[in-house]
Design an enzyme around this catalytic site. Structure first.
Site: not given
Length: 104
Positions: A102-103
């Site tokens: 999710g980064c």
């Protein structure tokens, strides 16, 4: 796969410069990686780095910022001070680990 030379060692990295093999990481390499992004490592940085690496060894994936804060006991505000702007990404980079899911 791209390679780069850091601290006198040729290592394989992904397109963003993250180490592909966390076993190639050393504390000396971490100091060089941190310097490349303008960070001088302190004891507080090392606490976060060591937590992230230990947690990765146990969990098999890079911890999110929330996990570093809740499980590692390092307040989110402190992580933003230690690794400005993108703490999860910068912490993982210096620790020689993949970006957390999710980064961006």
């Amino acid at each position: 796969m791209p390679t780069t030379t850091i601290d006198g060692h040729t290592i394989e990295v992904d397109d963003e410069g993250f180490l592909l093999d966390p076993h190639e990481w050393t504390e000396s390499l971490a100091t060089c990686l941190a310097a490349q992004i303008g960070i001088d490592l302190t004891d507080e940085h090392w606490k976060a780095i060591r937590f992230l690496r230990d947690d990765f060894a146990e969990q098999g994936e890079t911890a999110t910022l929330r996990r570093v804060s809740v499980v590692g006991g390092i307040p989110t505000k402190s992580l933003f001070q230690l690794f400005p702007q993108k703490p999860a990404k910068k912490l993982a980079y210096v620790a020689g680990l993949p970006k957390p899911h999710g980064c961006v």
